[in-house]
Structures are given as C-alpha cells and as structure tokens.
Design an enzyme around this catalytic site. Structure first.
Site, short mmCIF file in Angstrom:
data_model
loop_
_atom_site.label_atom_id
_atom_site.label_comp_id
_atom_site.label_asym_id
_atom_site.label_seq_id
_atom_site.Cartn_x
_atom_site.Cartn_y
_atom_site.Cartn_z
N ASN A 1 5.29 9.08 7.49
CA ASN A 1 4.18 8.89 6.54
C ASN A 1 4.40 7.73 5.59
O ASN A 1 3.68 7.59 4.62
CB ASN A 1 3.91 10.17 5.76
CG ASN A 1 5.09 10.55 4.91
OD1 ASN A 1 6.17 10.01 5.07
ND2 ASN A 1 4.89 11.49 4.00
N CYS A 2 5.39 6.87 5.86
CA CYS A 2 5.62 5.69 5.02
C CYS A 2 4.77 4.54 5.53
O CYS A 2 4.67 4.32 6.73
CB CYS A 2 7.08 5.27 5.04
SG CYS A 2 8.12 6.27 4.00
N LEU A 3 4.20 3.80 4.60
CA LEU A 3 3.41 2.64 4.98
C LEU A 3 4.29 1.46 5.29
O LEU A 3 5.35 1.30 4.87
CB LEU A 3 2.44 2.29 3.85
CG LEU A 3 1.48 3.40 3.46
CD1 LEU A 3 0.65 2.98 2.26
CD2 LEU A 3 0.58 3.76 4.62
#
Length: 111
Positions: A109-111
């Site tokens: 879920n990290c950009l």
C-alpha cells in the site's frame, strides 16, 4: 535492468531500488542501499531492519506503516515504536525505505 556491484556481485534492483532477489541481501548490500538514500546506518537502523526481516518471515509480507509501528513497539518498546522515531530513521517513508534496506519487497500500500 538496474543493478549495482557489491563485493564483486551484480545485484539487480527494480526501478525504485528494491532488490529483485531477496537472497541477494547482505549487510553490505543494506549499507549500499542506505547510501543511495543518504542514510548512515546506526544500531537503531539495524534493530528495525532485523525486525522488518522477522516480520516478513512471520507474515510473508512487508509491513505498512501502522503494522510496522505496532511491531516495533512490541519488540523494542514504546519509545521506538512510534512513527516519529521511525520517520527520523527512514525518511520520508519508514515502511518503504526500511523494507528496501532490509531487502524486502515494497509494501503493497505504499505509493
């Protein structure tokens, strides 16, 4: 393909600098990845890197920020298990940068 040379070995990485093969990780590789992030590794960094690797072995994924904070707090205490402490170690994204230095995949879920 991106790569760098450490200890005479070519280490392939993806476009964001994450290891393509987790087996390529070594402390020297972590130091090289840290240098690319302008981070000089201290004992506190190594404590969190080893916890990230333990988390990955236990849950088979790289933690997002909230689980990372909780996991660090459970193992290193509340003083180190907070987002401010982790942000100082691995700016600007402790879960992402810490996972990279630990040789783990990018948290999902990290950009």
């Amino acid at each position: 393909m991106n790569s760098f040379i450490i200890e005479g070995r070519e280490i392939p990485v993806d476009k964001e600098g994450f290891l393509r093969n987790l087996a390529d990780w070594s402390p020297e590789v972590a130091k090289a990845l840290a240098a690319q992030e302008n981070i000089e590794l201290t004992d506190d960094h190594w404590d969190v890197i080893h916890l990230l690797q333990a988390f990955y072995k236990e849950f088979e994924l790289s933690p997002a920020m909230r689980p990372l904070v909780k996991y660090v707090g459970q193992h290193l205490g509340a003083e180190k298990g907070n987002s401010i402490f982790l942000m100082q170690l691995f700016p600007p994204s402790p879960a992402k940068i810490g996972s990279k230095l630990a040789g783990l995949p990018k948290p999902t879920n990290c950009l």
